[in-house]
Design an enzyme around this catalytic site. Structure first.
Site, PDB file in Angstrom:
ATOM      1  N   TYR A  71      23.767 -21.820  -0.938  1.00  0.00           N
ATOM      2  CA  TYR A  71      22.571 -22.008  -1.782  1.00  0.00           C
ATOM      3  C   TYR A  71      22.843 -22.821  -3.035  1.00  0.00           C
ATOM      4  O   TYR A  71      21.947 -23.003  -3.852  1.00  0.00           O
ATOM      5  CB  TYR A  71      21.941 -20.648  -2.150  1.00  0.00           C
ATOM      6  CG  TYR A  71      22.914 -19.587  -2.630  1.00  0.00           C
ATOM      7  CD1 TYR A  71      23.521 -19.671  -3.873  1.00  0.00           C
ATOM      8  CD2 TYR A  71      23.230 -18.495  -1.832  1.00  0.00           C
ATOM      9  CE1 TYR A  71      24.395 -18.685  -4.322  1.00  0.00           C
ATOM     10  CE2 TYR A  71      24.105 -17.515  -2.245  1.00  0.00           C
ATOM     11  CZ  TYR A  71      24.686 -17.617  -3.494  1.00  0.00           C
ATOM     12  OH  TYR A  71      25.569 -16.656  -3.923  1.00  0.00           O
ATOM     13  N   LYS A  72      24.081 -23.294  -3.208  1.00  0.00           N
ATOM     14  CA  LYS A  72      24.371 -24.119  -4.390  1.00  0.00           C
ATOM     15  C   LYS A  72      24.272 -25.591  -3.988  1.00  0.00           C
ATOM     16  O   LYS A  72      23.187 -26.110  -3.793  1.00  0.00           O
ATOM     17  CB  LYS A  72      25.741 -23.760  -4.952  1.00  0.00           C
ATOM     18  CG  LYS A  72      25.883 -22.289  -5.363  1.00  0.00           C
ATOM     19  CD  LYS A  72      27.265 -22.035  -5.930  1.00  0.00           C
ATOM     20  CE  LYS A  72      27.572 -20.553  -6.093  1.00  0.00           C
ATOM     21  NZ  LYS A  72      26.793 -19.910  -7.144  1.00  0.00           N
ATOM     22  N   ARG A 123      26.480 -23.732 -19.045  1.00  0.00           N
ATOM     23  CA  ARG A 123      26.973 -24.382 -17.811  1.00  0.00           C
ATOM     24  C   ARG A 123      25.973 -25.446 -17.358  1.00  0.00           C
ATOM     25  O   ARG A 123      24.776 -25.199 -17.300  1.00  0.00           O
ATOM     26  CB  ARG A 123      27.079 -23.356 -16.685  1.00  0.00           C
ATOM     27  CG  ARG A 123      28.353 -22.626 -16.591  1.00  0.00           C
ATOM     28  CD  ARG A 123      28.531 -21.879 -15.269  1.00  0.00           C
ATOM     29  NE  ARG A 123      27.343 -21.615 -14.493  1.00  0.00           N
ATOM     30  CZ  ARG A 123      27.354 -21.191 -13.226  1.00  0.00           C
ATOM     31  NH1 ARG A 123      28.505 -21.006 -12.599  1.00  0.00           N
ATOM     32  NH2 ARG A 123      26.240 -20.933 -12.575  1.00  0.00           N
ATOM     33  N   ASP A 160      37.722 -19.376  -1.499  1.00  0.00           N
ATOM     34  CA  ASP A 160      36.286 -19.277  -1.758  1.00  0.00           C
ATOM     35  C   ASP A 160      35.818 -20.663  -2.211  1.00  0.00           C
ATOM     36  O   ASP A 160      36.272 -21.178  -3.237  1.00  0.00           O
ATOM     37  CB  ASP A 160      36.049 -18.218  -2.853  1.00  0.00           C
ATOM     38  CG  ASP A 160      34.575 -18.042  -3.198  1.00  0.00           C
ATOM     39  OD1 ASP A 160      33.805 -19.013  -3.052  1.00  0.00           O
ATOM     40  OD2 ASP A 160      34.207 -16.941  -3.647  1.00  0.00           O
ATOM     41  N   PHE A 204      35.156 -15.216  -9.749  1.00  0.00           N
ATOM     42  CA  PHE A 204      33.802 -14.661  -9.768  1.00  0.00           C
ATOM     43  C   PHE A 204      33.954 -13.186  -9.382  1.00  0.00           C
ATOM     44  O   PHE A 204      34.669 -12.858  -8.427  1.00  0.00           O
ATOM     45  CB  PHE A 204      32.925 -15.411  -8.752  1.00  0.00           C
ATOM     46  CG  PHE A 204      31.493 -14.969  -8.768  1.00  0.00           C
ATOM     47  CD1 PHE A 204      30.605 -15.520  -9.672  1.00  0.00           C
ATOM     48  CD2 PHE A 204      31.048 -13.983  -7.903  1.00  0.00           C
ATOM     49  CE1 PHE A 204      29.278 -15.101  -9.705  1.00  0.00           C
ATOM     50  CE2 PHE A 204      29.726 -13.554  -7.934  1.00  0.00           C
ATOM     51  CZ  PHE A 204      28.839 -14.116  -8.837  1.00  0.00           C
TER      52      PHE A 204
HETATM   53  C1  LIG Z   1      32.699 -18.206  -6.472  1.00  0.00           C
HETATM   54  C2  LIG Z   1      31.639 -17.262  -5.978  1.00  0.00           C
HETATM   55  N1  LIG Z   1      31.967 -16.355  -5.038  1.00  0.00           N
HETATM   56  C3  LIG Z   1      31.053 -15.482  -4.591  1.00  0.00           C
HETATM   57  C4  LIG Z   1      29.759 -15.497  -5.056  1.00  0.00           C
HETATM   58  C5  LIG Z   1      28.794 -14.434  -4.600  1.00  0.00           C
HETATM   59  O1  LIG Z   1      28.161 -14.721  -3.481  1.00  0.00           O
HETATM   60  P1  LIG Z   1      27.017 -13.781  -2.859  1.00  0.00           P
HETATM   61  O2  LIG Z   1      26.234 -13.211  -3.988  1.00  0.00           O
HETATM   62  O3  LIG Z   1      26.192 -14.765  -2.105  1.00  0.00           O
HETATM   63  O4  LIG Z   1      27.652 -12.769  -2.031  1.00  0.00           O
HETATM   64  C6  LIG Z   1      29.369 -16.445  -5.992  1.00  0.00           C
HETATM   65  C7  LIG Z   1      27.985 -16.496  -6.477  1.00  0.00           C
HETATM   66  O5  LIG Z   1      27.581 -17.284  -7.290  1.00  0.00           O
HETATM   67  C8  LIG Z   1      30.349 -17.340  -6.481  1.00  0.00           C
HETATM   68  O6  LIG Z   1      30.045 -18.237  -7.420  1.00  0.00           O
END
Ligand SMILES: Cc1ncc(COP(=O)(O)O)c(C=O)c1O
Length: 430
Positions: A248-249, A397, A223, A154
């Site tokens: 939040y997921k 998705r 992560d 990501f």
């Molecule tokens: C794998 C992953 N890492 C990091 C994030 C980003 O997190 P944030 O926007 O809460 O900092 C996301 C957001 O969907 C994600 O899917």
């Protein structure tokens, strides 16, 4: 840099279907509908759905924003009127606001296989990635000058790892997870990996990769955004060093709810945060000019906690009471298996290709389908009451949250996808 973080997972899985004729389609629909009803009747998690504020929509986007647990508005109302409205500043102590980051961390801990005292909640995942990656370079043996980062990550992780590398004088080495063991070496300080790929839903081998990182003498940062709450993580059992994740997921904490940082107990005394804010100080109200870090998970804190979001998250975690993450995983795999089967039965030949691995050991809790015209297709699905999301340019998705998605939802989603791709009107069963 722009080439570095593009997803590149190999294609695998279903290549649907055989342009089912109307009769075949009707009998498949009858058979799959009956199977779904049977699976729902036997599902021991089925009752959890009632804990959420949901309607007739098939909600397959809990891998982006989890649904609202129905009791959370009432709890927030109480926080607003009583704790903030009446108690005001007294609530930092009397309502337990001050200790909320560690207290809620301990509620998340069993879901990710961590003993108490190692997780602190606060800030965004992005900010926690920064803390963890910089701290990992400070935990690593002297003289190492490389940070490996998941090349398919990501984007935020990649951007932040690049910045952390520049700030700390390390070289960034973007590496596909499968190639990490070969890329590790005596120069590797830290490795930042995703447990589940946000785009393809591929589950990476957290135990094996952590072992490989340790064998090279480096520090592993994971992560967990797409795995926490969907499958067992086993942070302590697998000896992970540092981890971050959002809430939040699959943890249903609400839009922008605070993220968390795991620091394994054995590293806590040496955890050197690059953001040593006052709330991580050993004596925060001493207001002394020199920084002295607190012991334990508190050391991962930065500034004043975001209490309203944090307490919404805390309340939302009640839906996990009495739920085992192993049961959630078993249902998640059954849901995604059934979805792939239904897609193969309903979707016209060659219209979608699954990017999500078939092997259970490599699958998270989502299915990603490559599809021409994906944006219009997802728009049509949402219009017909099936909500997934899109990763441009061509990936549909679908996330499966076992606490509130059932097998009839899965059958309906695949059937509606078949109708949309076939240019047919909605089936009246939907
Ligand atoms: C794998 C992953 N890492 C990091 C994030 C980003 O997190 P944030 O926007 O809460 O900092 C996301 C957001 O969907 C994600 O899917």
């Amino acid at each position: 840099m722009s080439e570095t973080f593009t997803g590149h997972a190999p294609e695998s899985g279903v290549r649907a279907g055989h342009a089912p004729a109307a009769d075949a389609r009707a009998s498949a629909s009858e058979e799959l509908g009956a199977r779904a009803a049977g699976l729902d009747a036997a599902d021991r998690l089925a009752g959890r759905r009632e804990l959420f504020a949901l309607d007739a929509t098939v909600y397959l986007d809990g891998n982006s924003l989890g649904a609202l647990p129905a009791h959370v508005p009432g709890r927030l109302q109480e926080v607003l009127t009583r704790e903030w409205g009446e108690l005001r500043i007294r609530s930092w102590d009397e309502s337990g606001w001050w200790a909320a980051p560690e207290r809620i961390g301990d509620r998340i801990a069993p879901l990710v296989g961590a003993a108490a005292g190692q997780i602190v909640v606060g800030d965004s995942t992005s900010v926690n990635v920064f803390k963890a990656v910089v701290a990992a370079t400070r935990l690593a043996p002297e003289g190492r000058d490389e940070i490996l980062v998941d090349a398919t990550t990501f984007p935020t992780d990649g951007y932040i790892a690049a910045s952390a590398a520049r700030m700390t004088g390390h070289r960034l080495v973007p590496t596909a997870p499968a190639e990490v063991p070969d890329a590790l070496g005596p120069r590797t300080a830290a490795v930042l990996l995703n447990h589940v790929d946000y785009r393809t839903g591929r589950l990476h081998d957290l135990a094996g990769l952590t072992d490989a990182v340790h064998a090279a003498g480096a520090v592993a940062v994971w992560d967990l955004c797409h795995s926490a709450g969907a499958l067992p993580v086993g942070l302590d059992a697998h000896g992970v060093d540092l981890a971050v994740g959002c809430t939040y997921k699959y943890l249903n904490g609400g839009p922008g709810s605070p993220a968390y940082l795991y620091v394994a107990e054995r590293h806590q005394a040496d955890f050197d945060s690059p953001l040593p804010g006052w709330t991580s100080h050993a004596d925060p109200f001493g207001m002394t000019p020199g920084y002295v870090p607190a012991d334990g998970a508190v050391r991962g804190r930065v500034g004043t906690p975001d209490i309203l979001s944090m307490l919404a998250l805390e309340a939302s975690l009640d839906v996990w009471d009495g739920v085992s993450i192993e049961a959630v995983r078993a249902k998640s795999l059954a849901l995604t298996d059934f979805f792939l089967e239904c897609v193969a039965a309903y979707v016209p030949e060659g219209r979608v290709t699954s990017l999500t691995p078939v092997a259970h050991a490599e699958r998270g809790s989502q299915v990603a389908l490559r599809c021409e015209g994906a944006e219009a297709v997802m728009g049509a699905l949402i219009e017909r009451g099936v909500v997934g999301d899109l990763r441009r340019p061509d990936v549909l998705r679908f996330g499966f949250t076992p606490l509130y998605v059932g097998f009839a939802d899965v059958e309906r989603a695949a059937r509606v996808l078949g109708e949309v791709l076939d240019g047919r009107q909605p089936d009246d069963r939907a």
